[in-house]
Design a protein around this motif. Structure first.
Motif, mmCIF file in Angstrom:
data_model
loop_
_atom_site.group_PDB
_atom_site.id
_atom_site.type_symbol
_atom_site.label_atom_id
_atom_site.label_comp_id
_atom_site.label_asym_id
_atom_site.label_seq_id
_atom_site.Cartn_x
_atom_site.Cartn_y
_atom_site.Cartn_z
ATOM 1 N N GLU A 1 40.995 48.462 25.313
ATOM 2 C CA GLU A 1 40.668 49.206 24.087
ATOM 3 C C GLU A 1 41.852 50.068 23.651
ATOM 4 O O GLU A 1 42.099 50.248 22.460
ATOM 5 N N ALA A 2 42.573 50.592 24.635
ATOM 6 C CA ALA A 2 43.735 51.427 24.317
ATOM 7 C C ALA A 2 44.982 50.570 24.121
ATOM 8 O O ALA A 2 46.106 51.024 24.267
ATOM 9 N N SER A 3 44.794 49.327 23.810
ATOM 10 C CA SER A 3 45.806 48.288 23.609
ATOM 11 C C SER A 3 46.840 48.147 24.720
ATOM 12 O O SER A 3 47.995 47.843 24.471
ATOM 13 N N ALA A 4 46.405 48.370 25.937
ATOM 14 C CA ALA A 4 47.247 48.043 27.087
ATOM 15 C C ALA A 4 46.656 46.800 27.758
ATOM 16 O O ALA A 4 45.634 46.276 27.320
ATOM 17 N N GLN A 5 47.323 46.358 28.810
ATOM 18 C CA GLN A 5 46.804 45.200 29.541
ATOM 19 C C GLN A 5 46.236 45.615 30.896
ATOM 20 O O GLN A 5 46.516 46.703 31.390
ATOM 21 N N GLY A 6 45.455 44.722 31.452
ATOM 22 C CA GLY A 6 44.892 44.977 32.770
ATOM 23 C C GLY A 6 45.238 43.858 33.735
ATOM 24 O O GLY A 6 45.488 42.725 33.321
ATOM 25 N N ALA A 7 45.265 44.191 35.005
ATOM 26 C CA ALA A 7 45.478 43.178 36.035
ATOM 27 C C ALA A 7 44.367 43.325 37.062
ATOM 28 O O ALA A 7 43.972 44.433 37.397
ATOM 29 N N PHE A 8 43.871 42.200 37.547
ATOM 30 C CA PHE A 8 42.767 42.218 38.499
ATOM 31 C C PHE A 8 43.194 41.338 39.669
ATOM 32 O O PHE A 8 43.259 40.126 39.548
ATOM 33 N N MET A 9 43.524 41.968 40.777
ATOM 34 C CA MET A 9 44.054 41.203 41.903
ATOM 35 C C MET A 9 43.015 41.008 42.994
ATOM 36 O O MET A 9 42.442 41.964 43.494
ATOM 37 N N ALA A 10 42.808 39.761 43.359
ATOM 38 C CA ALA A 10 41.868 39.427 44.432
ATOM 39 C C ALA A 10 42.662 38.986 45.657
ATOM 40 O O ALA A 10 43.810 38.578 45.531
ATOM 41 N N PRO A 11 42.059 39.050 46.837
ATOM 42 C CA PRO A 11 42.828 38.724 48.043
ATOM 43 C C PRO A 11 43.022 37.230 48.269
ATOM 44 O O PRO A 11 43.909 36.835 49.002
ATOM 45 N N THR A 12 42.176 36.407 47.668
ATOM 46 C CA THR A 12 42.322 34.960 47.878
ATOM 47 C C THR A 12 42.155 34.228 46.550
ATOM 48 O O THR A 12 41.629 34.776 45.581
#
Ligand code: ADP
Ligand code: MG
Length: 710
Positions: free
Chosen positions: A329-340
């Motif tokens: 919403e704040a026009s940034a990006q997100g990263a979602f890191m999983a272990p596998t």
């Protein structure tokens, strides 16, 4: 003078400013006389590579040699220390007979027996006509008092090597107590007076001694009571270790917050509202609470470093996703890191519907997307991907975000404080970090492992979950288990079957699992899947997919299913050799079922007879399914390091401190560390300088680096 150049590079290498007073402490053990490559390897296994590791390798027991009777009155079977005259040598006639040396005090004769003896050596050790002090176990052979292989033979004028209370240290195969003790004594010769880092008033109140005295005393127990972790001596040493840990974490935390000021990412709530409207369920109160805490952090101009703790199935993923939407919403990006990879894909699949509902663009990046990798990276750099889901691959060199605002790291196991620090380098702009863990951690442990983070806890589970019926039974009743499975599967159930975990041997794990799969197939005549740690990612995913789709009804596994896989249709968890697993692992495994609406059960099969601890662990599993309760119990039951699985769980390991007993010291160390940094933020004062030495002593060099040069 030993120099630091000798030192091997540290895992996170940078120029160490270790003060010269500590150089002897960090010399490698091979610099000790009598320690060659072979002994060095063995000592490394029990203690570590440096003298300081030997110094902190405290005794686990003691041999009492203070019983000094006359031979005629001595009790048999005890360790005795006697002054004797050496009378005569009687070499053995053949190899099976011992070489004997006859000695006596003024009350009786004593025969010393040596098998495979070297006559020259014994002649030098025990010259006829000399006086000696002998210590060892006294026995009677026929009518003669006898001692086989005395532990000590010393001349009366040279009795410094003979302690009446001899410390015992933990050994490993090939390493004798004599060799290790000698190395430890030699290491302790290098202990020098260090400036006192503890607050004098606190210190006096506790009745503690100066550090070097405490250390030497810890190696010189006079009774079993002195081996307790609750002696002032051990408490002092434990406190120092905890203080170093807490100071370091606070310094790291301060650095993480200050170095890059952080940025405000004020979301307008629009995407979040749309996502929530698309949810098939209502968020629970703990979820709403956690979301509020995270949002406040993200909106604030400081960097977020927050840990979201929640049991398996407590609903962390959606909390993370809503947080990521905030960044978008704040026009940034997100990263979602999983272990596998499996988990990354699973997150991708479960988030896709919400992404559709909110018109945001998801990307997937694991080590495997070779074909699409270039396009994904280009889209990411161009800002055409809003949230990138993936594995460790997310944070490799060539991955460039247009504007990364928030990184979520799921299942934090292998993600220690060092990696958290590395993250801050990514992208040049400050990144908020949310770490999620499904391993409920007792408060005391959370403080040592995550003292640099704020913590949100998701207690309880979303509504609609059935409790999991847990039974423990002996492996003599394996037939019953299999019958139970036969019936359940006939009505459409699906089951996991976890095979014994054997430490350090994946091949043995594998053999056991394969054998079990074959046996179940034979007996039940069903399709059985098998997943294990040696499989390629693609194969494993395919096997998991078959199980999820119902093509196989039992999935036999080594512990690879431990982390987060979601198959709501699976309602039975069988764990074989449950006595070998730690509580935390059993809890994680059980959490794989009870995810859907069906009634679930967990069968813990053990191989008797059970030890006390194993019994207590299994009872705990039967009595509760609250991860936080289990975690506390786990800590209480745990013998230091004995528990399987603690090593990979990312927990801090202490050398002296034992959190099961020193919890109160930890709290004190935390307060102390906070007070210290309030009064002397850069550790410039005299005590501050001493505290720097403490940090180096415990290898917290990276934390000192964050201080202004002193
Ligand atoms: P974990 O904390 O183990 O990562 P998940 O986020 O995977 O848990 O959630 C487990 C399951 O619970 C998912 O299928 C998810 O959709 C569901 N879930 C999450 N929140 C709720 C809720 N408030 N009500 C009902 N189900 C929920
Ligand atoms: Mg999860």
């Amino acid at each position: 003078m030993r120099s630091v150049e000798n030192n091997r590079p540290r895992p996170y290498s940078f120029e160490s400013m270790r003060p010269s007073i500590l150089f002897p402490f960090f010399a490698e053990i091979r610099t000790l006389a009598g320690v060659g490559p072979k002994v060095e390897r063995l000592i490394q296994r029990v203690a570590g590579p440096r003298l300081v590791d030997l110094m902190f390798d405290l005794p686990t027991g003691l041999i009492d040699r203070s019983y000094r009777p006359k031979l005629a009155e001595a009790e048999l079977g005890r360790i005795v220390t006697v002054n004797v005259n050496v009378l005569s040598h009687k070499p053995s006639r053949d190899r099976r007979q011992p070489y004997r040396v006859i000695v006596s005090d003024d009350t009786s004769l004593l025969e010393l027996a040596f098998f495979h003896a070297h006559a020259d050596y014994l002649k030098r050790q025990l010259p006829e006509g000399s006086r000696r002090i002998i210590s060892g176990k006294l026995e009677r052979f026929r009518d003669t008092l006898q001692m086989t292989h005395p532990d000590h033979i010393v001349a009366p004028e040279d009795d410094s090597g003979l302690t009446l209370h001899e410390p015992i240290y933990a050994l490993t195969e090939g390493l004798t107590l004599k060799v290790l003790s000698k190395a430890i004594r030699a290491a302790l010769d290098n202990v020098v007076l260090l400036p006192e880092w503890d607050d004098p008033a606190f210190f006096a109140k506790q009745g503690w001694h100066a550090w070097h005295e405490a250390l030497l005393e810890a190696h010189a127990p006079q009774s079993d009571a002195d081996l307790s972790p609750e002696t002032p001596v051990r408490k002092r040493l434990a406190y120092d270790e905890l203080l170093a840990n807490q100071l370091a974490l606070l310094l790291i935390r301060r650095q993480m917050r200050q170095a890059k000021k952080g940025r405000a990412l004020p979301g307008d709530g629009s995407l979040k509202a749309r996502a929530i409207a698309a949810l098939p369920f209502a968020l629970t109160a703990p979820q709403l609470q956690a979301i509020a805490e995270i949002e406040a952090d993200i909106a604030a101009p400081t960097r977020m470093l927050r840990l979201l703790q929640g049991d398996v199935g407590s609903g962390k993923t959606i909390v993370a996703f809503l947080a990521l939407l905030n960044a978008v919403e704040a026009s940034a990006q997100g990263a979602f890191m999983a272990p596998t990879e499996i988990l990354a894909r699973q997150h991708m699949a479960s988030l896709e519907p919400y992404a559709k509902a909110t018109d945001i663009r998801l990307g997937l990046l694991t080590g495997r997307e070779r074909a699409t990798r270039e396009t994904t990276l280009a889209a990411l750099a161009a800002g055409e991907i809003d949230i990138l889901i993936g594995t460790h691959a997310l944070f490799t060199e060539d991955v460039e975000f247009a504007d990364l605002g928030l990184a979520v790291i799921d299942e934090q196991h292998k993600f220690g404080v060092h990696q958290r620090m590395l993250l801050q380098g990514k992208g040049g702009r400050p990144v908020d970090v949310l770490v999620m863990t499904a391993t409920p951690i007792p408060r005391t442990l959370a403080l040592t492992a995550y003292g640099d983070m704020d913590v949100s806890r998701l207690m309880g589970r979303p509504p609609g979950r059935q409790p999991i019926a847990t039974r423990t039974l002996s492996d003599e009743r394996l037939d019953e288990v299999i019958e139970h499975l036969r019936k359940a599967i006939a009505t459409g159930a699906r089951a996991y079957w976890v095979c014994p975990l054997v430490e350090e041997s994946e091949f043995v794990d594998l053999a056991a699992a394969e054998e079990r799969a074959a046996m179940l197939k034979r007996v039940l005549g069903l399709k059985i899947g098998l997943v294990h740690g040696k499989m390629k990612g693609t194969e494993r995913d395919a096997e998991m997919a078959r199980f999820k789709a119902g093509e196989t009804s039992i999935l036999v596994a080594t512990t690879v299913i431990e982390v987060g896989v979601d198959v709501p249709e699976a309602t039975i968890m069988v764990v074989e050799h449950a006595e070998r697993f730690g509580l935390a692992q059993l809890h994680q495994l059980r959490g794989r079922v009870g995810r859907g609406s069906g009634k679930s059960s967990c069968l813990l099969i053990y191989h008797g007879p059970l030890g006390e601890t194993a019994k207590a662990r299994l009872n705990t599993m039967r009595e509760t399914d609250d991860g936080f309760v289990i975690a506390e119990k786990d800590l209480e039951l745990r013998g230091a390091g004995e528990l399987l699985g603690t090593r990979q769980s990312g927990m801090v390991e202490f050398r002296v401190a034992d959190l099961a007993v020193h919890g109160d010291l930890l709290a004190a160390a935390r307060d102390d560390a906070q007070l210290i940094l309030t009064r002397d933020p850069e550790l410039q004062s005299e005590r501050g300088q001493a505290l720097r030495t403490l940090l180096y002593l415990f290898g917290r060099d990276e934390a000192v680096r964050y201080l202004k040069a002193g």
